[in-house]
Design an enzyme around this catalytic site. Structure first.
Site: not given
Ligand code: BGC
Ligand code: BGC
Length: 847
Positions: A529, A328
């Site tokens: 998140e 991740d």
């Molecule tokens: C998330 C994932 C996601 C990834 C890519 C991560 O922060 O936990 O679910 O697929 O970002 O955007």
């Molecule tokens: C980004 C997102 C990403 C996420 C994952 C963010 O800082 O802008 O594109 O999916 O982090 O956690």
């Protein structure tokens, strides 16, 4: 100690004067690796033997011969996954990365409205660059991965399906499979190969900010629907070259962290991990899922990205998963001894692709060096690359299968009418009817209907996080050309039936036009998140504006149907009491019109669609009732898992009492003070200087914001270097930042010592931020002008003033921000929180 109080009475959040940003979440260092059972025999006892196909000997030969030709640099490039915002097409030509992603809110050319052709053109450009051997000697095509987690949600005009929690309420595997297929088709239209979906988390504590990504608290529902989405995305294994690649995530135990903390620690026993959290992986692997994403969380104190036992011994060896384990977002960087730029441990534990959006260059170079030094065994690299090539062969990347290109660049698939019809079906089936006293629903359309609530005409709010942007915040209805708000649907139904609709977000109406009935659409604002982590299930713990709205309608004698938008069950007893009917609508997505198709009957009094949704999560009876799961020893939900009324069911005749208890168990009030900054920031906090050019973390006793608009220097006041001298020369802020949500609701006042040479010419703004789009500000100038310049003052601010301005005191990421512009000079010391004991300089009664 706890005692009962009425819910805090606060005013609705004011519009924010500032834009709040939460900087990337940095993790506390993980505890040293827990001792994992080191024998395969220990794994065998609790982990099942899955039905997976035997290795394809011919394919393995192809992989071996390709691998034999690859250089070290080419192999390492396969395991590095940058984001399109930080990797150019020229970079791809030079390095030939094996995969790349667009994270939430990343679009081609930074254009939110990019068309299918724009996306496909970027995919083609990266592919051409990757297979161009002129610089790196490699012709291996890359995979593009995207978070298409409820439809192709980063794409303008795409069909936005309900989030998983709603699909769990519908619990219709055939429907979920069809959604997977429709989403994969829209993904194919943009030239993207790989979906980071399904999430097969089993959320067991609804305070978790990702609860809505979970189909259910019930592992059996997750097991069934997770596999259905995989089948929809990938088809049967033989069809893979024509379909897309799915991901089961986040392995393992993300839904079971202590107190529902995102990226936290899951402390369950191994048997419980298997029983509750692994079921979706078993079914997804048997359905042929080609990739699994490692999770940010820990199990028994060890971060999953570093768990060789669970990634390699269990997942790959015991369960027979022969596809790719993808890390991740900088998850490797959270391991002890690792950074985003350098980490052998995650790779050695079994992560095959490191997701490293920004710092790919350093990670690539350091990983090459690690192979050369032996820190990463050659065999481990070869295993990872073999897995990547295996998935690429199976997906038809090398064969240039024409089926793979079928939809590419074709705009008509984005938001296709068939997909939208499917989304509407999903919305209708996902609605859960919690209350329908005196059988108020279904509604006759021949009425004067008042529509109220800030969710009624807000497609972004009804779609939640991972919609257009990562957090789902900052959108407008015009961002959803394909979408329909809930209001639009109500209008269609009522006007077709000869009634009339008045819309007023705050529920006001002219006495001459008293409505026959009100539909109030309220609920949570979007989050994703850790930004969605909460400490109480009390829906309106920060402000009770919606309760007040309902109360006004009730006082006017108007019957109310409440449609509740949320990413999880929340404690809403006051709202339930004030509503005659109450519908849990979850996060339905872009087909908002479908809500009204269930609420309203036809003009000739026929039900159009009955309620089918059943609670996929237990609904709390008390605000502090989390975790709450079916099967708990003392299970006392307000509505149990599986509950849901329908027009045809017997129990729908039973009215829900309108006197559900409205007391909230409140945290004990603090009796001592807590320091936020005393010479240094308190543990867990960092001091930052921000200006329009960016953010700088203050470490020494002197610092400046990136474009020098704010200068800081530690100076002596009562002790050595116990005060901060601040000089502004333009728009800038001093910020105390916490990477974890802080709950300061037990305190009453914010206190700090301040001295100013002359009252600041520009406004001096004190703010707190509780995540994207959440926060509040008070202007300190009126206070400063009343007091003498040139000497120290202890300033006491009631926290209620910030709460009234919109701050959720139980969920702070920036507990202190001081912003000014122009030529302001201040000296600041000792920022602390205290019980509400002193006479406040800025006092605000609770509302
Ligand atoms: C998330 C994932 C996601 C990834 C890519 C991560 O922060 O936990 O679910 O697929 O970002 O955007
Ligand atoms: C980004 C997102 C990403 C996420 C994952 C963010 O800082 O802008 O594109 O999916 O982090 O956690």
């Amino acid at each position: 100690m706890k005692w009962l109080l009425s819910r805090q009475k606060l005013r609705a959040p004011a519009l924010l004067a500032l834009t709040f940003t939460v900087t990337a979440c940095s993790q506390p260092p993980a505890t040293p690796a827990a001792q994992t059972p080191d024998t395969a025999a220990a794994a065998r006892a609790v982990w099942p033997q899955l039905k997976v196909p035997a290795a394809d000997a011919a394919l393995e030969l192809k992989i071996n011969s390709l691998l034999a030709e690859m250089t070290l640099a080419q192999k390492v490039a396969q395991v590095i996954q940058p984001d399109i915002r930080w990797m150019s097409v020229a970079d791809m030509r030079q390095y030939g990365f094996g995969s790349y992603l667009n994270g939430g809110g990343a679009y081609p050319n930074d254009n939110k409205q990019a068309s299918a052709a724009d996306w496909a053109a970027l995919a083609d450009a990266y592919t051409k660059a990757a297979i161009d051997a002129s610089l790196d000697g490699s012709t291996i095509p890359p995979l593009w991965g995207t978070d298409a987690v409820h439809g192709h949600n980063n794409v303008y005009g795409a069909t936005i399906f309900p989030h998983n929690i709603g699909l769990g309420a519908a619990n219709n595997a055939t429907l979920v499979e069809a959604i997977g297929k429709a989403t994969a088709t829209e993904v194919a239209a943009t030239g993207i190969d790989w979906l980071f979906a399904p999430t097969v988390a089993v959320a067991r504590d609804d305070r978790w900010g990702r609860s809505y990504e979970s189909y259910s608290e019930d592992p059996a529902i997750v097991r069934s629907l997770g596999a259905a989405l995989v089948r929809g995305i990938q088809g049967e294994p033989a069809t893979l070259p024509k379909t897309r690649i799915a991901t089961a995530k986040h392995y393992l135990g993300d839904g079971g962290t202590d107190a529902g903390k995102d990226q936290g620690n899951n402390s369950l026993s191994e048997a419980e991990l298997v029983r509750l959290h692994a079921q979706g992986y078993f079914s997804a692997i048997e359905a042929g899922v080609q990739t699994v994403m490692a999770s940010f969380n820990s199990w028994q104190g060890q971060k999953m990205h570093g768990s060789q036992y669970l990634l390699t011994d269990v997942l790959k060896n015991r369960l027979g998963f022969d596809g790719i384990v993808v890390g991740d977002w900088n998850g490797h960087g959270q391991l002890p001894g690792c950074s985003n730029q350098h980490c052998a441990a995650a790779f050695n534990a079994g992560v095959d692709i490191l997701m490293v959006p920004e710092d790919w260059k350093a990670l690539y170079q350091n990983t090459i060096a690690d192979i050369e030094s032996g820190a990463i065994p050659q065999a481990r690299l070869d295993d990872a690359v073999r897995r990547i090539l295996r998935v690429k062969f199976r997906a038809g990347l090398f064969q240039q299968d024409p089926g793979r290109q079928a939809y590419k660049g074709q705009q008509q698939w984005i938001g296709h009418a068939d997909h939208q019809a499917l989304a509407a079906q999903a919305v209708r089936e996902s609605l859960v009817l919690l209350k329908n006293n005196r059988r108020l629903l279904p509604l006759a359309p021949q009425q004067r209907v008042l529509v109220a609530g800030d969710g009624a005409d807000n497609i972004g709010k009804q779609s939640g996080g991972w919609t257009v942007t990562w957090q789902g915040t900052g959108t407008q209805n015009s961002d959803f050309p394909q979408g329909s708000s809930i209001l639009t649907g109500i209008r269609q139904q009522v006007e077709a039936g000869g009634g009339s609709v008045t819309y007023s977000a705050d529920g006001s109406f002219s006495p001459a036009q008293k409505p026959d009935l009100a539909i109030v659409v309220i609920g949570e604002n979007p989050y994703a998140e850790f930004d969605g982590d909460i400490t109480t299930l009390d829906y309106q713990s920060g402000s009770n504006a919606d309760e007040q709205l309902l109360r006004r309608l009730k006082a006017a004698g108007i019957q109310v149907v409440t449609v509740f938008l949320s990413g999880r069950p929340l404690w809403v007893n006051p709202e339930l009491n004030l509503s005659d009917a109450f519908v849990a609508a979850w996060l339905p997505g872009s087909a908002g019109q479908a809500v009204a198709e269930v609420l309203f009957q036809t003009p000739d009094s026929k039900v159009q669609y009955d309620f089918k949704g059943k609670l996929p999560f237990s609904w709390p009876r008390q605000a502090d009732q989390s975790p709450l799961n079916s099967g708990d020893a003392a299970y006392q939900p307000l509505f149990a898992l599986g509950y849901g009324l329908s027009y045809s069911s017997q129990d729908a005749t039973q009215d829900i009492a309108a006197d559900l208890p409205e007391q909230v168990a409140q945290q004990a009030k603090a009796t001592t003070q807590r320091s936020l900054l005393e010479r240094r920031p308190a543990a867990g906090l960092t001091l930052q200087l921000q200006d329009p050019k960016g953010t700088v973390a203050v470490s020494g006793n002197k610092a400046a914001s990136p474009s020098q608009q704010l200068q800081l220097q530690a100076v002596n006041w009562q002790k050595q270097e116990d005060a901060l001298q601040l000089q502004w020369q333009g728009d800038a802020s001093l910020v105390l930042h916490s990477s974890e949500a802080l709950d300061i609701s037990a305190y009453g006042q914010l206190v700090f010592d301040l001295k100013w040479q002359t009252a600041p010419p520009a406004p001096l703004l004190l703010s707190m931020s509780c995540g994207s789009g959440c926060g509040g500000t008070v202007n300190l100038n009126p206070l400063l002008t009343q007091k003498a310049a040139g000497q120290w003052h202890k300033l006491v601010i009631d926290l209620q003033c910030l709460a009234n301005a919109g701050v959720a005191l139980n969920h702070l990421y920036q507990p202190f921000m001081l912003q000014s512009s122009g030529n302001t000079a201040l000296t600041l010391s000792n920022i602390r929180l205290t019980p509400a004991t002193a006479t406040a300089d800025l006092s605000c009664p609770g509302v």
